[in-house]
Every structure is written in C-alpha cells, then in structure tokens.
Design an enzyme around this catalytic site. Structure first.
Site, mmCIF file in Angstrom:
data_model
loop_
_atom_site.group_PDB
_atom_site.id
_atom_site.type_symbol
_atom_site.label_atom_id
_atom_site.label_comp_id
_atom_site.label_asym_id
_atom_site.label_seq_id
_atom_site.Cartn_x
_atom_site.Cartn_y
_atom_site.Cartn_z
ATOM 1 N N LYS A 142 -50.179 -36.745 23.479
ATOM 2 C CA LYS A 142 -49.694 -36.762 22.094
ATOM 3 C C LYS A 142 -48.298 -36.312 22.130
ATOM 4 O O LYS A 142 -47.499 -37.149 21.536
ATOM 5 C CB LYS A 142 -50.838 -35.880 21.393
ATOM 6 C CG LYS A 142 -50.311 -35.817 19.919
ATOM 7 C CD LYS A 142 -51.191 -34.854 19.287
ATOM 8 C CE LYS A 142 -50.879 -34.656 17.755
ATOM 9 N NZ LYS A 142 -51.916 -33.599 17.174
ATOM 10 N N GLU A 166 -48.543 -30.988 32.870
ATOM 11 C CA GLU A 166 -49.280 -31.665 33.969
ATOM 12 C C GLU A 166 -49.241 -33.189 33.925
ATOM 13 O O GLU A 166 -49.038 -33.628 35.047
ATOM 14 C CB GLU A 166 -50.923 -31.072 33.531
ATOM 15 C CG GLU A 166 -51.271 -29.909 33.983
ATOM 16 C CD GLU A 166 -51.312 -28.809 32.762
ATOM 17 O OE1 GLU A 166 -50.197 -29.159 31.777
ATOM 18 O OE2 GLU A 166 -51.743 -27.941 32.554
ATOM 19 N N GLY A 186 -55.369 -33.257 19.248
ATOM 20 C CA GLY A 186 -55.745 -33.958 20.661
ATOM 21 C C GLY A 186 -57.289 -34.127 20.818
ATOM 22 O O GLY A 186 -57.604 -35.041 21.512
ATOM 23 N N ARG A 187 -57.731 -33.193 20.491
ATOM 24 C CA ARG A 187 -59.358 -33.130 20.815
ATOM 25 C C ARG A 187 -60.073 -34.255 20.008
ATOM 26 O O ARG A 187 -61.473 -34.110 20.045
ATOM 27 C CB ARG A 187 -60.083 -31.656 20.985
ATOM 28 C CG ARG A 187 -59.740 -31.001 19.494
ATOM 29 C CD ARG A 187 -59.906 -29.455 19.909
ATOM 30 N NE ARG A 187 -59.695 -28.923 18.716
ATOM 31 C CZ ARG A 187 -58.263 -28.268 18.332
ATOM 32 N NH1 ARG A 187 -57.300 -28.404 19.179
ATOM 33 N NH2 ARG A 187 -58.100 -27.529 17.211
ATOM 34 N N GLU A 240 -61.953 -25.149 21.486
ATOM 35 C CA GLU A 240 -60.530 -25.177 21.170
ATOM 36 C C GLU A 240 -60.304 -25.116 19.692
ATOM 37 O O GLU A 240 -59.297 -24.714 19.010
ATOM 38 C CB GLU A 240 -59.855 -26.574 21.781
ATOM 39 C CG GLU A 240 -58.269 -25.998 21.886
ATOM 40 C CD GLU A 240 -57.321 -27.219 22.505
ATOM 41 O OE1 GLU A 240 -57.326 -28.368 22.209
ATOM 42 O OE2 GLU A 240 -57.043 -27.269 23.739
ATOM 43 N N HIS A 250 -83.589 -27.507 37.530
ATOM 44 C CA HIS A 250 -83.720 -26.845 38.983
ATOM 45 C C HIS A 250 -82.673 -25.984 39.245
ATOM 46 O O HIS A 250 -82.191 -25.994 40.524
ATOM 47 C CB HIS A 250 -83.629 -28.116 40.117
ATOM 48 C CG HIS A 250 -85.039 -28.942 39.808
ATOM 49 N ND1 HIS A 250 -86.273 -28.878 40.264
ATOM 50 C CD2 HIS A 250 -84.951 -30.019 39.072
ATOM 51 C CE1 HIS A 250 -87.185 -29.628 39.881
ATOM 52 N NE2 HIS A 250 -86.513 -30.539 38.895
ATOM 53 N N LYS A 301 -49.319 -20.910 29.214
ATOM 54 C CA LYS A 301 -48.078 -21.904 29.646
ATOM 55 C C LYS A 301 -46.930 -21.491 29.698
ATOM 56 O O LYS A 301 -45.998 -21.566 30.793
ATOM 57 C CB LYS A 301 -48.204 -22.995 28.367
ATOM 58 C CG LYS A 301 -49.043 -24.066 28.238
ATOM 59 C CD LYS A 301 -48.802 -25.011 27.141
ATOM 60 C CE LYS A 301 -50.052 -25.971 26.516
ATOM 61 N NZ LYS A 301 -49.757 -26.671 25.258
#
Ligand code: F6P
Length: 550
Positions: free
Chosen positions: A211, A217, A273-274, A359, A390, A514
């Site tokens: 965005k 990253e 973003g999400r 978030e 399990h 950050k």
C-alpha cells in the site's frame, strides 16, 4: 459521564444489566439450557447467503441476546456502520474513510469519499486487472526474452501478503494449475531464497504488493528479486518492465523503485491494509483463478455487506458474532478465540484473521484517547481440524480456560478430488460435529463411572463441557463463499470495535518496533553505538555480534 458528554462503556446501564445477568446465569450448563429449551437449536441459527450459522451452543439465553443487542443500540453500532457505508471518516486518528465495502459494490452503486464517487475508479482498476490477467493466461504478456510467464511471485507483507496467500490456498482447486504461485513476505532472506528455487527468471513475474511502497521488508525483498532477475537474464534495468508489476497507493515510490506506473494497479488510502485483498492487492489471486471467479468472490463479499447493512439486529450475523465475542471477553474472562476450519484449504485462514482482528482491535485507548477499562480484542488463533484434535484440543476440552471457538466446515469436498479421497469427507465432517458436541455437552462423572471406569480415573476422564462454539456450514468452499466468510469476520470485528469505542482502522502499535529496528541495525552490522540502548538489549547485541564472528 465524561467531560465530553459520552458515557464510559462500563458505566452504561446496558453494560451493568449484562454484568448482573452474567451473575444470574452462573454455571448454568448447556445441558440444562438445551433440556429446558430444545427449540434453541432452531431459533439460534441464522442463514446469510450460503452460510449457515448455528450459535445455539453458546452460553446464552434469549435474555442474554436481548441485552447484548441493547448494548449494541446504546453504543451506536448501527450509526457507525451507516457512517462507514456513507464514506464518513470514521478512522479518526488517520482522518480517513473506511471503504473496503466499496471495493465489492456493483458498478451502479455510488459511494463517496471526500465528496467524490469511488465506485467508478474501483471498477476501472478491476477492468485493468482483468485485461492484465487475460494477457498472462493467453501468453500475450511475455517476459523480456519472449518467454511465456509461468511463475508468479507475490512480494508483500501483512495485508499485502496474508490475504492473497490465504485466498490462493483456499481456492487452490479453482486455480490455473499450470501456473506456479509463490508468496514471499519475510525479510529473512530464506523466504525469498526458497521461493525462487527452481524458477527460471525468464518465465517469472513479480507482483510487488505494498500500500505504502515504503515497507522495509517488501522493498528489501523486491530489490533482491530485481537483482536475481537482472543477473539471471544478464539484462539491464529495461527488463524490469516485463517482470515487475506493482500494487500500491503510492505511484511516486513505485516509479522511484523503477517500475513503470503503467504496470501499477492502484488502490486508495481509504482501504486499510488488512481489508485490502479484494482491491488490486488481490491481483495474484485473480491471475490464479481468473477474473470471473474473482468477481464471484467480490459478489460474495457484497452479499454479506448488504446483510450487515440491512438485516435487523436479531438476524444480523456479524452483529451476533461480534456481541457474542464481547460477552465472553468481558464476562467470562476469555482471552482468546479459536478458529478451527475443517477444510485443509483454509489452513491460512486463522493467520489471516489474526491480522484482521488483532491489528484492528488490539487497542487499549478509546476513540477519545482515554484508557479503556474493559477487554478489547482477543488473541485469535487456530489451525485446520482434524490436525488440532491431536495437538491442543486437550486444553480446549479439559483445560481451565474458556476459549470460544468457530468450527467451519463444508458439505461437499472440492470437485477435483478423486472419488476415494472425496469419500474421506464424511469422516472429516463427523469430527467437526463431534467436537462441537463434546465441547458443549462433555461427559459427566456419572456417565464415566457408569462405564466401569476405576474411581480414581473418573476425574481424569470427565469432560466438563459448557465450552462455547459457533458452527459455520456452507455447501462448498467456492470463491463466493470465501468472500462471504471474510466479510462476515470483517464486520464482526467492526461491531466489536464500535461497542468498545476504539478505532479499529489504525495500527499505531506496529510503529515503535519498526523505528527501533532501524536504530539497532547499525549496531549489528557495524558495531555502532546506539545511544540509550538498555543493558539487556546491549548485551544481546554484543552476544549476537560475537556469535556472528564480528
Ligand atoms: O506494519 C503494519 C502494516 O502497515 C499493515 O497494516 C499492512 O498490512 C502491512 O504493514 C504492509 O503494509 P504495506 O502494504 O504498506 O506494505
């Protein structure tokens, strides 16, 4: 009442009524609730589009639901929802509209942000995406050396990765199997290293999804990918145009990186973003499933948007799910919420929901900046059934914690399973139904003793039950159903944030880490002095450097 005239949530009469009701309910068991009211199974179900939700295995009565709805009314959930759909700037700390619902609105809709209709430009980008996808499929779009594109590598992180990666996995059965898709997010070089293994640069297209186009990253990985491409092709910068496209709101940064903005698919700052994967951020998914399937998915989202906007509170599924979560978080001290899909294709769905929910609602001050004294968002987690059975279900059944869970399953296996493998589906679904039953009703000590179990083992083999679940069923995991499911959770998160009076659409909590990482990095690489570094971190940095032989 506060100075600004707003009541604190925990001072509302509706909140206090719920607290008193919780006291009255005490340890009432689901066994009793079902015995007194066998009709609750039918009454406490709701259908939305293709989704069938059974919420009868919750620790609620009609009265609980009535009180929860009153809380929603008192806290203005419907008003905030309507303000969102009108394009008002309900993300107050960033002064932005919140219009992911516009991304799936039909062409004929008019939704405005800052007095400007956004629907037409959304559809223009969808058309541009569709044309691009068709060119990849037909082989018209070729790499720098004239090869057909066979590999798509999506580079992004957070909302620019989790949505596309989750949806690709969910809809794998609908994908063009002759294309290879890989998703890279982590700044750990191992992620890109493994993703590029075996790929021929001449046949590889990178989709750089960001965005802001400033996320460290993504820019780091995209830069490394460009280096890999150019050295693999033995070509110069001119090769980038055929091998890199960008999905972003930031044309300037895209151009600065060296991607032609003709190869940029745009979205807008009013898409969080999400909440973005049904925007241009979904391009890799559109390449995978084609534009028609992608549009079916958007229609699925829209169907639930309309339900959320129009359905009365007692039938409004996101409203119900949101309120149930508040009930457990505040009045049962539930700290977490498990999402347990009985579909291997939904293996990344819990991780996707983690960002969506945590978030959005991992906040501890209200919209006015005052500390909240009520519980906000839960820890969201889960993995597909039956694997979890399990592993950690022991704690769900016999641990000391209340963990509400969503059991998600489908009546039909995906179409391309062989008949033998499709036959396993009933066993999968039998497990889903069995878990809901065992969690709700358990097994009493009397029942255990009646089986002749040695008295000293009876407590160990007893299941208290009374553990709440929602069961969500649909006929099959189609693109439309995936859209419906995601919209259901998006609006559930919305409802909770509205009741808690928090801003669900900012994410200031990710910033500090950050900044500190940027400050610490030179200490790792060059041994630079970091002013004010605490003794613990300074010691760890020194150990790291010595272990790296620096
Ligand atoms: O740092 C958090 C975050 O901003 C998320 O909200 C977002 O989804 C992710 O980073 C990626 O951001 P971008 O799409 O701008 O690269």
């Amino acid at each position: 009442m506060n100075a600004d005239g707003r009541s604190r949530l925990d001072q509302l009469p509706e909140w206090n009524a719920l607290a008193a009701h919780r006291q009255e309910l005490g340890d009432t068991h689901l066994r009793e609730l079902f015995a007194q009211d066998p009709g609750r199974a039918e009454r406490f179900t709701v259908s939305v589009g293709d989704l069938h939700l059974d919420y009868s295995k919750h620790l609620v009565t009609d009265e609980t639901l009535r009180l929860l709805r009153e809380l929603a009314t008192a806290t203005g959930v419907a008003q905030l929802r309507d303000a969102m759909f009108r394009g008002e700037k309900i993300n107050t700390t960033e002064d932005r509209s919140v219009l992911h619902v516009a991304l799936r609105a039909p062409h004929s809709a008019v939704i405005e942000s800052d007095g400007k209709d956004v629907v037409a430009e959304i559809h223009a980008v969808l058309t541009k995406m569709g044309t691009f996808v068709d060119r990849i499929h037909s082989g018209e779009w070729r790499g720098h050396t004239g090869e057909r594109i066979k590999n798509i590598v999506n580079i992004g992180i957070g909302g620019s990765d989790l949505g596309p990666a989750m949806a690709f996995e969910a809809l794998r059965a609908y994908t063009h199997r002759e294309l290879e898709f890989r998703f890279v997010s982590n700044v750990d070089g191992a992620d890109l290293h493994e993703a590029l293994r075996g790929l021929d640069p001449a046949e590889t297209l990178f989709i750089v999804a960001s965005k802001t186009f400033t996320t460290i990253e993504t820019i780091t990985n995209a830069t490394s990918a460009r280096r890999w491409l150019l050295s693999g092709l033995g070509a110069g910068q001119e090769a980038v145009a055929k091998h890199f496209v960008a999905l972003s709101t930031n044309a300037e940064k895209v151009a600065e990186f060296g991607i032609n903005t003709d190869n940029m698919f745009e979205f807008w700052d009013w898409v969080g973003g999400r909440y973005s994967f049904d925007s241009a951020i979904g391009l890799s998914l559109m390449v995978a499933i084609g534009q028609d399937r992608f549009r079916e998915m958007l229609a699925g989202f829209h169907l639930v948007d309309e339900h959320f906007r129009c359905a009365p509170p007692e039938e409004n599924a996101p409203m119900l799910l949101g309120l149930l979560g508040i009930w457990y978080g505040q009045f049962f001290d539930a700290q977490s919420h498990a999402v347990l899909p009985y579909s291997h294709y939904l293996s990344k769905f819990p991780a996707y929901l983690q960002q969506l929910d945590m978030e959005s609602n991992g906040k501890s001050v209200d919209r006015e900046g005052r500390p909240v004294s009520w519980q906000t968002g839960p820890v969201v987690w889960g993995t597909p059934g039956t694997n979890g059975q399990h592993a950690y279900y022991q704690l769900l059944h016999q641990g000391t914690k209340t963990i509400p869970a969503d059991l998600i399953g489908f009546a039909n296996p995906v179409a391309d399973l062989s008949p033998k493998l499709a036959a396993q589906h009933d066993l999968l679904m039998a497990n889903l139904f069995a878990q809901g039953q065992a969690l709700a009703f358990g097994k009493t000590s009397e029942e255990v003793a009646a089986e002749g179990v040695a008295p000293e083992l009876v407590p160990h083999k007893t299941f208290r039950g009374n553990r709440p679940t929602t069961t969500i069923l649909a006929a099959e995991l189609s693109p439309s159903v995936l859209g419906q499911l995601i919209a259901l959770y998006e609006h559930k998160v919305f409802v909770q944030g509205a009741v808690w009076n928090i801003d669900s659409f900012d994410q200031w909590g990710v910033e500090l880490g950050k900044v500190l990482a940027k400050r610490v990095e030179p200490a790792l690489t060059e041994g630079a002095e970091v002013p004010g570094l605490d003794p613990s971190t300074a010691g760890l940095v020194a150990t790291y450097r010595s272990l790296r032989g620096r």
